[in-house]
Design a protein around this motif. Structure first.
Motif, short mmCIF file in Angstrom:
data_model
loop_
_atom_site.label_atom_id
_atom_site.label_comp_id
_atom_site.label_asym_id
_atom_site.label_seq_id
_atom_site.Cartn_x
_atom_site.Cartn_y
_atom_site.Cartn_z
N UNK A 104 0.81 -1.22 0.00
CA UNK A 104 0.00 0.00 0.00
C UNK A 104 0.85 1.27 0.00
N UNK A 105 2.07 1.18 0.53
CA UNK A 105 2.92 2.36 0.65
C UNK A 105 4.36 1.95 0.35
N UNK A 106 5.01 2.69 -0.51
CA UNK A 106 6.37 2.36 -0.93
C UNK A 106 7.34 2.49 0.25
N UNK A 107 7.89 1.38 0.67
CA UNK A 107 8.81 1.42 1.82
C UNK A 107 10.10 2.13 1.49
N UNK A 108 10.41 2.33 0.22
CA UNK A 108 11.63 3.03 -0.17
C UNK A 108 11.38 4.50 -0.47
N UNK A 109 10.19 4.95 -0.17
CA UNK A 109 9.87 6.36 -0.36
C UNK A 109 10.80 7.22 0.48
N UNK A 110 11.20 8.38 -0.08
CA UNK A 110 12.04 9.29 0.68
C UNK A 110 11.25 10.02 1.76
N UNK A 111 9.94 10.05 1.61
CA UNK A 111 9.11 10.75 2.58
C UNK A 111 9.11 10.02 3.92
N UNK A 112 9.13 10.81 5.00
CA UNK A 112 9.05 10.21 6.33
C UNK A 112 7.68 9.58 6.54
N UNK A 131 20.04 -1.76 6.91
CA UNK A 131 18.78 -2.36 6.50
C UNK A 131 18.05 -1.43 5.56
N UNK A 132 17.04 -1.93 4.88
CA UNK A 132 16.33 -1.11 3.90
C UNK A 132 14.90 -0.81 4.32
N UNK A 133 14.57 -1.12 5.59
CA UNK A 133 13.19 -0.94 6.05
C UNK A 133 13.16 -0.11 7.32
N UNK A 134 12.49 1.01 7.27
CA UNK A 134 12.23 1.77 8.50
C UNK A 134 11.18 1.04 9.33
N UNK A 135 11.35 1.10 10.63
CA UNK A 135 10.37 0.43 11.50
C UNK A 135 10.41 1.05 12.88
N UNK A 136 9.34 0.84 13.63
CA UNK A 136 9.25 1.36 14.99
C UNK A 136 8.78 0.27 15.93
N UNK A 137 9.19 0.40 17.18
CA UNK A 137 8.78 -0.54 18.22
C UNK A 137 8.51 0.26 19.48
N UNK A 138 7.32 0.08 20.06
CA UNK A 138 6.95 0.93 21.19
C UNK A 138 5.93 0.20 22.05
N UNK A 178 -4.47 9.49 21.44
CA UNK A 178 -3.83 9.09 20.19
C UNK A 178 -2.32 9.24 20.34
N UNK A 179 -1.61 8.27 19.81
CA UNK A 179 -0.15 8.31 19.84
C UNK A 179 0.36 8.22 18.41
N UNK A 180 1.44 8.95 18.12
CA UNK A 180 1.97 8.97 16.77
C UNK A 180 3.48 8.90 16.75
N UNK A 181 4.01 8.32 15.69
CA UNK A 181 5.46 8.19 15.50
C UNK A 181 5.80 8.71 14.11
N UNK A 182 6.87 9.51 14.03
CA UNK A 182 7.42 9.92 12.74
C UNK A 182 8.72 9.16 12.55
N UNK A 183 8.89 8.55 11.37
CA UNK A 183 10.07 7.73 11.09
C UNK A 183 10.82 8.26 9.88
N UNK A 184 12.13 8.45 10.03
CA UNK A 184 12.97 8.88 8.91
C UNK A 184 14.17 7.95 8.78
N UNK A 185 14.93 8.10 7.69
CA UNK A 185 16.00 7.15 7.38
C UNK A 185 17.15 7.17 8.38
N UNK A 186 17.66 8.36 8.69
CA UNK A 186 18.78 8.48 9.62
C UNK A 186 20.00 7.70 9.19
N UNK A 187 20.81 7.30 10.18
CA UNK A 187 22.03 6.54 9.90
C UNK A 187 21.70 5.10 9.45
N UNK A 188 20.55 4.62 9.83
CA UNK A 188 20.22 3.20 9.60
C UNK A 188 20.15 2.87 8.12
#
Length: 969
Positions: free
Chosen positions: A128-136, A228-235, A204-214
């Motif tokens: 549904x959403x391009x994981x390689x998108x430059x957008x956060x 790695x090539x996949x941004x992800x969050x764990x909370x 409501x809780x929200x997370x913004x994810x960007x590429x960074x050093x990873x």
């Protein structure tokens, strides 16, 4: 009321740390006392789970007879996860006083085991959403809470970088979280207290994810997805109610995902932000996310999560721009007045779709145009597209820039001048506590100290990076180890280096080799003076903070590095094989080479010995008797082989370079007559080079130490005070506000060193600060008593130019001050010694019968330990403030100070020699220093010589052209 108090209580270096996974944390405190000579005789620590009730303690040490007040390990029952523990301390001193209890402090544990993590890694559904998108990515979830909320904590992490929002507000002030680690081996998570941000009902809780050093662009232009090539969050969010029940909200596939206004965000390149794409209220309840995408649980290569170890990266200061101007090339440029690291925050009122572009750079070229050539492929560009709704305020995130100047494009009305009050610079770095200051009577040296501090601030962003502006910004090991002592004087680096050393250990290769950069994204192997960070840094942290646990934790890594060296080549006592950087960027390098003339195997063998000596000393501290014996023998063999290989029978070093002589002296590789000759020849090499250095990364940090240690302190001071190329003050006079990578990053004609590698914020050469603090100001420690338990105050009055110097350091025990001032008649030395420590003080050139402490003669006062030696008067004191004064009768008074290059104090004979050379016929030359005159001009004014004002100026100009050797040979 007692005047003995326990202050500055800390746990693992921090005040009230939230979210630690250390099962036996260590407690430290400082003592305040109104009596001199205060020593702790006993302490008592109590730990409880209820702040109000220390009658039900879980750990009470009872009264422990001990003078230890730092790094006291908790030794009570096993701690529980996610629990706050309260503690307090009281002490007894040698004046038979008992303190009150300290203020109650606390630490709070986080998650002790992986089994406690209920959350999953989540990322948008790639269908549904391009994981390689430059957008956060934006990730969100709503949840409902009942009444009676008692407390709430979030434990969160992400790859690459994340920011957390709750009910429309930002959670915490941390930037660039979770930091940069060796991600596959260890990833930090953060703990946040969100109790006050929650509400009864829907949240409501929200997370913004960007590429960074990873997964961002790093090292090389085409290099991405290193980890790695996949941004992800764990909370996971734990909510505790007053009735003791608990709810847990976790990341799982019920979360929703989208992209938002951050179209692009990179460490090197900056950010593109389209405010028209903002999703108003996205992290608030009742937001319509029906058109958002699903999330999935990706297969992540990360297994070990650790609680935050380092202090967080934050905005630590705000700077206002000095001016804006238009360059000859027609660019509108903002000048912050300081080469800084961070970001610009601005406000604007602009039509919808207005594109504002900020491009960042460090310097202007000689024509006055903004210079981007040294950035290599880093763009350092921030683009903001206005939404056109009133006053808009913006600052980029997930990136940082190194800059003083900012090229502004597209700001409405900028052709009429930028409104400076609409722009501020936010300084960003690891939020370390400032612990050191240095100042002296010379304004250029004071600016140098400021440059050293700004260089440290700009390059300590979760890891000790080498530069903050170009496409590099990596944790180079040599830069960190040569600067470590300067760093730990200026700022508290305990958590900072603890975290980085654990990544060094994690990335150390199986054979013990240490990569060039940590975290290891270069794939390079070890080099002498680079890999030695594995031994030098943990040992220095131990010496500064008494951190025996870190030394123990790193010991295997230290030993593996030494053993790796030992296995190289055919001779286990020489390191003469493999790749080495040598004396990097030394000025005696061959044309078109970065490597200095000092033989690489000489450098490698010296550092082999140095690391072996450190390892032996660490083994002593850790009571590893077999290793002490083994590495003592190894060290002796290395030194013996060094002398056979690199020192002639007559005591001459085979390499006629400054660096070879410096490191041989600094690391005790030569002894006896060979040592004397090495010191003499080093001094000669510098004199023959017009008192200039030609050293690089290996020699520069130790050059002044080697000279002062070898008996040529005045040469060391001359080196510091040189203000033409190459020198530290040359940079200052060229307008530097941080330390440069090259001695001639800006050449005398205003042109630049090669674009290939030219940072104007590169802290390694700032290691001169360590010598300024320890030798000029004289503030040092006795190496046998770590953490400044026993202080050494031995100032060397830099009579060539200084009339005063002062260093202040906030040690683990409290504030230490070493300050001195010279006048024509008097030497004044001020010392402050914190409680529970002692100090050995040397008063140079003093005579015992002349020394006053306060208003009393030293010999009749209450200081019981003093002795007169050939060096001066040595005094041993306990805690307290001391003011020593004595007559200035030993050639210590200030020297020529009015526009002179040669400003050494002249004794009677030297004065006559100089004046007869440049002004024959003076009627009374011997009177030059029989008066209180400090200059020839003063002599004229008081009538001690028949010289006119014009003649004085003429003489001064002639003296400026001389060196002492010309006059006195």
């Amino acid at each position: 009321m007692t005047n003995l108090t326990v202050e500055a209580v800390t746990c693992e270096y921090r005040k009230n740390p939230l979210g630690m996974d250390i099962k036996r944390p260590r407690i430290s405190w400082k003592i305040q006392s109104d009596l001199r000579g205060t020593m702790q005789k006993a302490y008592q620590i109590q730990v409880a789970v209820h702040q109000e009730d220390f009658h039900e303690t879980i750990w009470d040490t009872g009264i422990v007879q001990s003078d230890e007040s730092i790094q006291i390990e908790y030794n009570g029952p096993q701690l529980e996860s996610r629990t706050r523990y309260f503690y307090r301390i009281k002490i007894w001193d040698n004046h038979d006083r008992e303190s009150d209890w300290s203020e109650t402090a606390w630490w709070e544990t986080s998650l002790f085991s992986s089994e406690e993590w209920k959350a999953e890694w989540i990322t948008p559904d790639p269908k549904q959403l391009d994981l390689h998108s430059e957008a956060a990515f934006l990730l969100r979830k709503e949840f409902t809470l009942k009444t009676g909320i008692s407390s709430a904590r979030v434990y969160g992490t992400g790859v690459g970088l994340y920011e957390l929002f709750l009910n429309g507000g930002r959670v915490g002030e941390d930037l660039l979280a979770p930091g940069w680690t060796s991600y596959h081996k260890r990833l930090q998570y953060q703990t946040y207290d969100i109790t006050e941000q929650l509400q009864v009902g829907t949240n409501a809780i929200g997370i913004v994810l960007a590429d960074g050093w990873y997964k961002g662009n790093l090292v090389r232009e085409d290099h991405r997805n290193i980890y790695g090539d996949t941004r992800a969050a764990k909370l996971q969010l734990h909510v505790t109610y007053h009735d003791g029940t608990e709810e847990i909200i976790v990341t799982d596939p019920t979360w929703k995902a989208a992209t938002g206004p951050i179209l692009f965000s990179e460490i090197y390149h900056g950010q593109t932000y389209d405010a028209r794409l903002e999703k108003e209220g996205w992290s608030q309840s009742h937001f319509h996310d029906e058109d958002w995408e699903d999330t999935i649980i990706p297969d992540m290569p990360i297994t070990k999560l650790v609680a935050q170890e380092n202090v967080p990266v934050r905005v630590t200061e705000v700077l206002k721009p000095m001016e804006s101007f238009v360059t000859p090339a027609g660019d509108t440029v903002l000048d912050m007045g300081q080469n800084m690291v961070g970001r610009i925050r601005f406000q604007v009122r602009a039509p919808k779709g207005t594109r504002i572009v900020l491009t960042h750079a460090e310097v202007l070229d000689k024509e006055g145009n903004i210079y981007f050539g040294n950035l290599k492929f880093a763009k350092q560009k921030v683009e903001y597209i206005a939404k056109g709704e009133g006053i808009e305020t913006f600052a980029p995130n997930f990136t940082f820039q190194g800059f003083r100047y900012v090229k502004i494009e597209g700001y409405p009305g900028q052709e009429n001048g930028l409104p400076l009050d609409h722009f501020i610079g936010e300084v960003i770095h690891s939020d370390m506590e400032s612990t050191g200051t240095f100042e002296c009577s010379d304004p250029l040296v004071n600016r140098l100290q400021q440059n050293i501090v700004w260089g440290q601030r700009g390059n300590f962003l979760d890891v000790p990076i080498d530069c903050p502006q170009r496409s590099e910004r990596l944790g180079w090991t040599a830069d960190a180890q040569v600067f470590i002592q300067t760093a730990l004087f200026n700022y508290h680096g305990g958590p900072f280096f603890t975290k980085w050393l654990r990544d060094l250990q994690a990335d150390q290769l199986p054979d013990g080799n240490v990569p060039f950069v940590i975290p290891n994204v270069e794939g390079g192997k070890g080099s002498a003076a680079w890999g030695d960070a594995a031994t030098i840094i943990p040992w220095t942290v131990y010496q500064t903070y008494g951190d025996k646990r870190l030394l123990s934790d790193q010991y295997d890594s230290m030993k593996a590095w030494v053993e790796y060296i030992r296995r190289q080549g055919k001779n286990e006592f020489l390191w003469n094989t493999g790749f080495h950087f040598g004396d990097w960027l030394a000025l005696d390098a061959k044309e078109n080479s970065f490597v200095g003339a000092t033989p690489k195997d000489l450098i490698a063998t010296v550092f082999y010995a140095y690391s072996t000596r450190i390892l032996r000393d660490a083994a002593k501290v850790l009571e590893k008797a077999d290793d002490v014996e083994e590495y003592s023998i190894l060290l002796n063999h290395i030194i013996e082989q060094f002398n056979q290989e690199f020192v002639s029978p007559a005591g001459r070093l085979v390499s006629p370079t400054q660096t070879a002589h410096i490191i041989a002296l600094m690391f005790d590789m030569v002894d006896g007559k060979a040592k004397e000759r090495t010191a003499y020849e080093l001094n000669e090499l510098i004199m023959l080079n017009d008192y200039h250095l030609n050293t690089g990364f290996v020699g520069t940090p130790y050059i002044c130490f080697a000279l002062s240690k070898g008996g040529y302190h005045e040469t060391a001071v001359k080196l510091l005070m040189k203000d033409d190329y190459p020198s530290w003050l040359y940079q200052v006079k060229k307008g530097a506000t941080t330390v440069w990578e090259h001695w001639d990053s800006i050449k005398p004609d205003g042109s630049f060193w090669s674009d290939q590698m030219n940072s104007f914020n590169h802290y390694a050469y700032g290691s001169i600060g360590n010598w300024m603090y320890k030798v000029i100001a004289g503030l040092d420690m006795d190496a046998t008593s770590p953490a400044y338990k026993k202080i050494k105050i031995e100032p060397k009055f830099a009579g060539i130019s200084f009339t005063s110097a002062k260093a202040i350091h906030e040690s683990m025990y409290g504030k230490i001050v070493s300050s001195w001032q010279l006048t024509n008649d008097q030497v004044a030395v001020e010392v402050v010694v914190p409680p529970n420590t002692t100090a050995d003080i040397l008063l140079p050139k003093a005579k015992l019968v002349d020394v006053y402490e306060g208003d009393e003669l030293l010999v009749t006062g209450d200081i019981y330990s003093f002795i007169e030696t050939s060096e001066g008067v040595k005094v041993t004191v306990g805690s307290g403030s001391y003011q020593f004064t004595y007559p200035n009768e030993e050639g210590l008074r200030p020297r020529f100070t009015e526009n002179t290059k040669i400003i050494d104090f002249l004794d009677h004979q030297e004065a006559v020699a100089v004046l007869e050379k440049v002004a024959p016929g003076i009627t009374k030359p011997p009177a030059l220093f029989t008066t209180k005159a400090r200059s020839l001009k003063e002599l004229v004014e008081i009538g001690e010589a028949n010289l006119t004002e014009d003649k004085v100026k003429e003489i001064m100009e002639e003296i400026n052209q001389l060196e002492w050797e010309e006059v006195l040979v």
